[in-house]
Design a protein around this motif. Structure first.
Motif, PDB file in Angstrom:
ATOM      1  N   ALA A  10       2.042   6.497  -7.215  1.00  0.00           N
ATOM      2  CA  ALA A  10       1.100   7.502  -7.712  1.00  0.00           C
ATOM      3  C   ALA A  10       1.776   8.868  -7.869  1.00  0.00           C
ATOM      4  O   ALA A  10       1.378   9.678  -8.715  1.00  0.00           O
ATOM      5  N   LYS A  11       2.819   9.105  -7.126  1.00  0.00           N
ATOM      6  CA  LYS A  11       3.503  10.384  -7.203  1.00  0.00           C
ATOM      7  C   LYS A  11       4.627  10.367  -8.245  1.00  0.00           C
ATOM      8  O   LYS A  11       4.883  11.377  -8.891  1.00  0.00           O
ATOM      9  N   SER A  12       5.316   9.212  -8.322  1.00  0.00           N
ATOM     10  CA  SER A  12       6.506   9.180  -9.195  1.00  0.00           C
ATOM     11  C   SER A  12       6.318   8.382 -10.472  1.00  0.00           C
ATOM     12  O   SER A  12       7.138   8.483 -11.379  1.00  0.00           O
ATOM     13  N   SER A  13       5.266   7.563 -10.524  1.00  0.00           N
ATOM     14  CA  SER A  13       4.977   6.699 -11.680  1.00  0.00           C
ATOM     15  C   SER A  13       6.113   5.708 -11.957  1.00  0.00           C
ATOM     16  O   SER A  13       6.239   5.191 -13.046  1.00  0.00           O
ATOM     17  N   ASP A  14       6.970   5.433 -10.963  1.00  0.00           N
ATOM     18  CA  ASP A  14       8.057   4.453 -11.109  1.00  0.00           C
ATOM     19  C   ASP A  14       7.854   3.377 -10.042  1.00  0.00           C
ATOM     20  O   ASP A  14       8.138   3.590  -8.854  1.00  0.00           O
ATOM     21  N   PHE A  15       7.359   2.227 -10.486  1.00  0.00           N
ATOM     22  CA  PHE A  15       6.991   1.170  -9.522  1.00  0.00           C
ATOM     23  C   PHE A  15       8.222   0.602  -8.815  1.00  0.00           C
ATOM     24  O   PHE A  15       8.197   0.352  -7.598  1.00  0.00           O
ATOM     25  N   ASP A  16       9.319   0.383  -9.562  1.00  0.00           N
ATOM     26  CA  ASP A  16      10.526  -0.155  -8.941  1.00  0.00           C
ATOM     27  C   ASP A  16      11.039   0.764  -7.851  1.00  0.00           C
ATOM     28  O   ASP A  16      11.393   0.326  -6.747  1.00  0.00           O
ATOM     29  N   LEU A  17      11.083   2.055  -8.166  1.00  0.00           N
ATOM     30  CA  LEU A  17      11.565   3.022  -7.177  1.00  0.00           C
ATOM     31  C   LEU A  17      10.615   3.100  -6.002  1.00  0.00           C
ATOM     32  O   LEU A  17      11.044   3.199  -4.840  1.00  0.00           O
ATOM     33  N   ALA A  18       9.314   3.041  -6.253  1.00  0.00           N
ATOM     34  CA  ALA A  18       8.319   3.109  -5.183  1.00  0.00           C
ATOM     35  C   ALA A  18       8.469   1.912  -4.244  1.00  0.00           C
ATOM     36  O   ALA A  18       8.397   2.048  -3.019  1.00  0.00           O
ATOM     37  N   MET A  19       8.693   0.695  -4.784  1.00  0.00           N
ATOM     38  CA  MET A  19       8.851  -0.500  -3.951  1.00  0.00           C
ATOM     39  C   MET A  19      10.119  -0.423  -3.121  1.00  0.00           C
ATOM     40  O   MET A  19      10.115  -0.767  -1.930  1.00  0.00           O
ATOM     41  N   GLN A  20      11.199   0.070  -3.715  1.00  0.00           N
ATOM     42  CA  GLN A  20      12.444   0.165  -2.968  1.00  0.00           C
ATOM     43  C   GLN A  20      12.305   1.153  -1.813  1.00  0.00           C
ATOM     44  O   GLN A  20      12.789   0.908  -0.704  1.00  0.00           O
ATOM     45  N   LYS A  21      11.627   2.313  -2.106  1.00  0.00           N
ATOM     46  CA  LYS A  21      11.453   3.305  -1.058  1.00  0.00           C
ATOM     47  C   LYS A  21      10.555   2.768   0.055  1.00  0.00           C
ATOM     48  O   LYS A  21      10.807   3.001   1.239  1.00  0.00           O
ATOM     49  N   SER A  23       0.839  -1.215   0.000  1.00  0.00           N
ATOM     50  CA  SER A  23       0.000   0.000   0.000  1.00  0.00           C
ATOM     51  C   SER A  23       0.872   1.264   0.000  1.00  0.00           C
ATOM     52  O   SER A  23       0.563   2.257  -0.674  1.00  0.00           O
ATOM     53  N   ARG A  24       1.992   1.207   0.724  1.00  0.00           N
ATOM     54  CA  ARG A  24       2.891   2.364   0.728  1.00  0.00           C
ATOM     55  C   ARG A  24       3.534   2.548  -0.642  1.00  0.00           C
ATOM     56  O   ARG A  24       3.690   3.662  -1.148  1.00  0.00           O
ATOM     57  N   ALA A  25       3.898   1.426  -1.261  1.00  0.00           N
ATOM     58  CA  ALA A  25       4.496   1.508  -2.605  1.00  0.00           C
ATOM     59  C   ALA A  25       3.505   2.052  -3.614  1.00  0.00           C
ATOM     60  O   ALA A  25       3.864   2.812  -4.529  1.00  0.00           O
TER      61      ALA A  25
END
Length: 464
Positions: A71-82, A64-66
């Motif tokens: 939604a803000k960055s449109s980069d799923f890989d980066l969102a999952m890592q963050k 859910s956090r990813a």
């Protein structure tokens, strides 16, 4: 043929008591194992359930956090890592691994090999090993691996060291607890088998001594009151009876030879005289005397056969409901006149309608023998009294008493034996089988018969 009656281990394990003990211990262990497995699986399910719930909650938070970061960055890989980095800062006891499909690690705090990643799907518990290093305080982790929409793989796990330690603890407890139980069970089997086999061999050895002729041997009781004591008691009673019967046979053999010698000797004498005096005047008397001696011998054997038949219980099939009052009244009426001719008197006190089960003919014979004995052996002027009564419990008692000479107390049990006659010189008529027949009939009917002092005289008490 000689038989080996020494206890051996092979004999122990072949005994029925050993098998029963083994079955009991096996069932006990099986029951304990069932309880152990139920408790183990219940505990395991509780611990694993708690770990799995924690992992699923953490996975849901990471995804859910990813999604929010994507939604803000449109980069799923980066969102999952963050999202994983944030999760690692917030949760110190959880392990994460985000990898490419080929096993390349993108993020997380778990160093996992590419081979493990590619072979792992769903839930798994990992144990610390050389190619899978964990922190020093962690020995096992449990988590779930799944494939993300972009093909990456996400693994989230919780510290499962307590679960791993629980498994080891349960294993040690099982060995510590059930190991001695199994050993004690085996020892118990052997002890039970040994005790049983020793008792069996004791009985067998004593039986062999009895077979070899020592009829005085008896099986000792250990006082426990168990089934072996019960068996030994019954066996000892059988041996007592056998010893008594064999002793009786010996006595009977001696008495038969004594009692038959006289009539047979007289018979031979009469036959010799008949051969020497072949005239019509003397010959009929000699033949009559010979016939009398033959009849005496035949009556002796007939009485013996009758006693044997009664003792074998062959007449029990003739039992029926009989009128004891009528039987005794008929006895009094028959022998009142006989006794009066001999200078004696027969009197009675018999209540009406006394009913018992038995053989009418044999019971008549029993009472006739007792009354005839009194008439034959008592002096003139003797009163013979026949009385019947009923106790509160419904038992009937018949008492035949006289005021004659009586029987010495030391001989009152002995007179029921075969060929027992208190007249040692045997001048009076009789074979010594009358009271033996009385005892056989009473025993066959389950009656008790006792001779008591009548002061003076004798009292015969028959309880039915």
């Amino acid at each position: 043929m000689a038989v080996d009656l020494k206890p051996t281990f092979r004999r122990y394990i072949r005994t029925s008591s050993f098998r029963l003990a083994a079955q009991g211990v096996f069932i006990s262990i099986l029951g304990a194992l069932v309880v152990f497995l139920v408790v183990y699986h219940a505990t395991r399910a509780t611990v694993i359930g708690a770990l799995d719930d924690t992992v699923m909650n953490e996975r849901a938070d990471v995804l859910s956090r990813a999604a929010a970061y994507e939604a803000k960055s449109s980069d799923f890989d980066l969102a999952m890592q963050k999202s994983i980095q944030v999760a690692m800062q917030r949760s110190k006891g959880t392990f994460y691994a985000l990898t490419k499909a080929d096993g390349t690690v993108l993020a997380g705090n778990l160093q996992i090999s590419p081979q493990t990643v590619t072979q792992w799907h769903g839930w798994r518990t990992l144990i610390q090993r050389a190619d899978l290093p964990f922190p020093p305080y962690v020995t096992a982790i449990r988590g779930v691996s799944d494939t993300l929409p972009n093909g990456d793989r996400l693994y989230i796990a919780e510290n499962a060291s307590s679960f791993y330690a629980l498994n080891h603890l349960i294993g040690r407890v099982f060995l510590i607890t059930f190991g001695p139980i199994i050993l004690l069970g085996i020892l118990g089997w052997l002890l039970v088998a040994r005790s049983t086999l020793n008792r069996v061999f004791l009985i067998a050895n004593i039986s062999r001594e009895i077979i070899n002729g020592d009829l005085s041997r008896r099986v000792p009781l250990n006082g426990s009151g168990d089934e072996f004591d019960e068996l030994s008691s019954v066996l000892n009673l059988i041996l007592d009876r056998i010893e008594a019967l064999i002793g009786n046979i010996k006595q009977v053999s001696n008495d038969i030879s004594h009692d038959l010698r006289s009539p047979l000797a007289r018979l031979r004498e009469r036959l010799e005289l008949a051969r020497r005096n072949m005239n019509e005047v003397v010959l009929p008397d000699l033949i009559d005397e010979a016939i009398l001696q033959v009849d005496t011998a035949l009556s002796l054997f007939s009485a013996m056969l009758r006693i044997s038949e009664i003792e074998a219980g062959a007449r029990r099939s003739a039992f029926c409901r009989i009128d004891l009052s009528f039987l005794l009244q008929e006895l009094v009426e028959t022998y009142d006149a006989v006794a009066e001719l001999d200078g004696k008197t027969v009197r009675s006190l018999i209540p009406p309608d006394l009913k018992i089960d038995g053989d009418y003919e044999l019971l008549s014979q029993m009472f006739v023998n007792i009354v005839e004995n009194a008439i034959r052996h008592c002096p003139r002027g003797t009163l013979i009294f026949i009385q019947a009564e009923v106790s509160e419990g419904g038992r009937k008692t018949v008492t035949i008493s006289d005021n004659g000479h009586g029987i010495p107390e030391a001989d009152r049990e002995r007179v029921f034996g075969r060929f027992v006659r208190l007249d040692k010189s045997r001048h009076h008529p009789g074979s010594g089988l009358g009271l033996a027949l009385v005892a056989a009939i009473a025993t066959m009917h389950g009656f008790s018969i006792v001779l008591e002092d009548n002061g003076p005289g004798l009292r015969v008490v028959i309880e039915m």
